[in-house]
Write a protein that holds these residues in place. Structure first.
Motif, PDB file in Angstrom:
ATOM      1  N   ALA A  50      25.845  -8.901   1.652  1.00 33.84           N
ATOM      2  CA  ALA A  50      24.554  -7.925   1.548  1.00 33.84           C
ATOM      3  C   ALA A  50      23.561  -8.740   1.161  1.00 33.84           C
ATOM      4  CB  ALA A  50      24.904  -6.641   0.643  1.00 33.84           C
ATOM      5  N   VAL A  51      23.916  -9.820   0.294  1.00 30.91           N
ATOM      6  CA  VAL A  51      22.733 -10.697  -0.284  1.00 30.91           C
ATOM      7  C   VAL A  51      22.168 -11.817   0.971  1.00 30.91           C
ATOM      8  CG1 VAL A  51      22.306 -12.266  -2.039  1.00 30.91           C
ATOM      9  CG2 VAL A  51      23.353 -10.309  -2.592  1.00 30.91           C
ATOM     10  N   LYS A  52      23.502 -12.309   1.437  1.00 32.86           N
ATOM     11  CA  LYS A  52      23.116 -13.197   2.468  1.00 32.86           C
ATOM     12  C   LYS A  52      24.194 -13.144   3.521  1.00 32.86           C
ATOM     13  CE  LYS A  52      21.524 -18.229   1.891  1.00 32.86           C
ATOM     14  NZ  LYS A  52      20.758 -18.387   3.115  1.00 32.86           N
ATOM     15  N   SER A  53      23.681 -12.593   4.754  1.00 31.30           N
ATOM     16  CA  SER A  53      24.708 -12.247   5.936  1.00 31.30           C
ATOM     17  C   SER A  53      25.510 -13.694   6.612  1.00 31.30           C
ATOM     18  CB  SER A  53      23.886 -11.418   6.855  1.00 31.30           C
ATOM     19  OG  SER A  53      22.772 -12.213   7.347  1.00 31.30           O
ATOM     20  N   ASP A  54      24.549 -14.832   6.341  1.00 33.63           N
ATOM     21  CA  ASP A  54      24.962 -15.872   7.325  1.00 33.63           C
ATOM     22  C   ASP A  54      26.144 -16.509   6.309  1.00 33.63           C
ATOM     23  OD1 ASP A  54      23.402 -16.859   5.505  1.00 33.63           O
ATOM     24  OD2 ASP A  54      22.556 -18.307   6.712  1.00 33.63           O
ATOM     25  N   VAL A  55      26.554 -16.023   5.142  1.00 37.45           N
ATOM     26  CA  VAL A  55      27.458 -16.776   4.318  1.00 37.45           C
ATOM     27  C   VAL A  55      28.911 -16.736   4.707  1.00 37.45           C
ATOM     28  CG1 VAL A  55      28.663 -17.169   2.005  1.00 37.45           C
ATOM     29  CG2 VAL A  55      26.001 -16.667   2.310  1.00 37.45           C
ATOM     30  N   GLN A  56      29.703 -17.988   5.005  1.00 43.87           N
ATOM     31  CA  GLN A  56      31.201 -17.590   5.442  1.00 43.87           C
ATOM     32  C   GLN A  56      32.000 -17.275   4.100  1.00 43.87           C
ATOM     33  OE1 GLN A  56      32.901 -20.959   7.869  1.00 43.87           O
ATOM     34  NE2 GLN A  56      34.859 -20.557   6.724  1.00 43.87           N
ATOM     35  N   VAL A  57      32.675 -16.434   3.861  1.00 42.20           N
ATOM     36  CA  VAL A  57      33.461 -16.012   2.804  1.00 42.20           C
ATOM     37  C   VAL A  57      35.004 -16.043   3.124  1.00 42.20           C
ATOM     38  CG1 VAL A  57      33.694 -14.199   0.888  1.00 42.20           C
ATOM     39  CG2 VAL A  57      31.504 -14.564   2.130  1.00 42.20           C
ATOM     40  N   GLU A  58      35.757 -16.596   2.317  1.00 43.78           N
ATOM     41  CA  GLU A  58      37.170 -16.614   2.541  1.00 43.78           C
ATOM     42  C   GLU A  58      37.746 -15.957   1.388  1.00 43.78           C
ATOM     43  OE1 GLU A  58      38.718 -17.559   5.248  1.00 43.78           O
ATOM     44  OE2 GLU A  58      37.101 -18.525   6.188  1.00 43.78           O
ATOM     45  N   ILE A  59      38.798 -15.050   1.557  1.00 36.22           N
ATOM     46  CA  ILE A  59      39.700 -14.624   0.384  1.00 36.22           C
ATOM     47  C   ILE A  59      40.902 -15.095   0.285  1.00 36.22           C
ATOM     48  CG2 ILE A  59      40.481 -12.258  -0.347  1.00 36.22           C
ATOM     49  CD1 ILE A  59      38.123 -10.940   0.767  1.00 36.22           C
TER      50      ILE A  59
END
Length: 284
Positions: free
Chosen positions: A58-67
């Motif tokens: 929601a802050v930065k949509s182009d970030v790649q996030v892994e969990i």
């Protein structure tokens, strides 16, 4: 390949650990368009990490996030699990493209807030494993993994320019004793010293790789309005400590995670701190 930064956060499912990547993006990457960001979230709670991921996007949509679901109490499987998680977030990256790597050591537990003579032996070992042993394991695995990436790059003739920073979420308890907090204080003190020694070893860790700037920081975030603060108020065996913390809560003298995380990002942004230093929220 675009220039990339990688951010790794432990205990990223709630509280301060959830706020760290949000404040990072809002403060250190707010106006940046060229550098791509990848974030690795680590915690036992997949539901909490999913919430953190949604807030990040929601802050930065182009970030790649892994969990990655990781249990710090499972020491035998921890090295392999953490290395696999790092392989996922670094997948496809060449060492020369990585310009910043941040590891935020946030995960930890209060443990039993009992007087030393009343500590249950089994909980002593469990708390040490989660607060100290796992911390050393993750730090060592992180440094080995990062070093291997850059070694591959230099062996292939590539050039490296990278900022590597390990941040330990510390506490006033690392430098000041609190009655009934012997396990917690000892854990925080051990983690602080680990970061100080890594700072002293930096030239040896990345020997010959002049383009790598390794620094460590012990950041004490101040009294935060989190579940941990409530746990102190309700479970600490020392009455005076309980009263003090309850008074802070009722008097509105407890910090929000956002305010403290933003202060941390300001410290990282100016980058003038001495590697291995212990800096409290109220020091800046």
């Amino acid at each position: 390949m675009p220039e990339t930064r990688v951010i790794i956060v432990t205990g990223a499912s709630r509280g301060f650990g959830q706020q760290i990547p949000l404040s990072f993006l809002q403060n250190l990457a707010a106006d940046e368009k060229q550098m791509h960001t990848r974030i690795l979230l680590l915690s036992r709670s997949e539901e909490g990490m999913a919430e953190t991921k949604d807030k990040i996007l929601a802050v930065k949509s182009d970030v790649q996030v892994e969990i990655a679901k990781i249990d710090l109490s499972q020491l035998d499987s921890l090295p392999a699990a953490f290395t696999h998680a790092m392989q996922c977030v670094f997948k496809g990256l060449q060492g020369g493209a990585v310009k910043e790597i941040f590891l935020f050591h946030n995960a930890g537990t209060l443990g039993p807030l009992q007087y030393a003579h009343a500590l249950p032996p089994t909980q002593i070992q469990t708390t040490i494993n989660e607060n100290i042993t796992s911390f050393f394991i993750l730090t060592g695995e992180f440094l080995r993994f990062v070093k291997s990436i850059f070694e591959q790059e230099t062996q292939g003739g590539g050039e490296i320019q990278c900022r590597v920073c390990i941040v330990n979420v510390s506490s006033l308890a690392a430098i000041q004793p609190f009655a009934a907090w012997s396990l917690y204080c000892s854990g925080k003190a051990a983690r602080d010293m680990c970061m100080k020694t890594v700072a002293a070893e930096s030239a040896h860790i990345f020997g010959g790789m002049e383009g790598i700037k390794l620094k460590t920081l012990n950041y004490a975030p101040g009294p935060l309005q989190t579940d941990m603060f409530s746990e102190i108020v309700h479970t600490c065996a020392h009455t005076d400590t309980k009263t003090t913390f309850k008074g802070m809560l009722e008097g509105g003298n407890v910090l929000t995670c956002e305010a403290s995380a933003n202060k941390l990002m300001g410290i990282l942004k100016t980058d003038t701190f001495t590697s291995g230093a212990h800096i409290d929220y109220y020091d800046v």
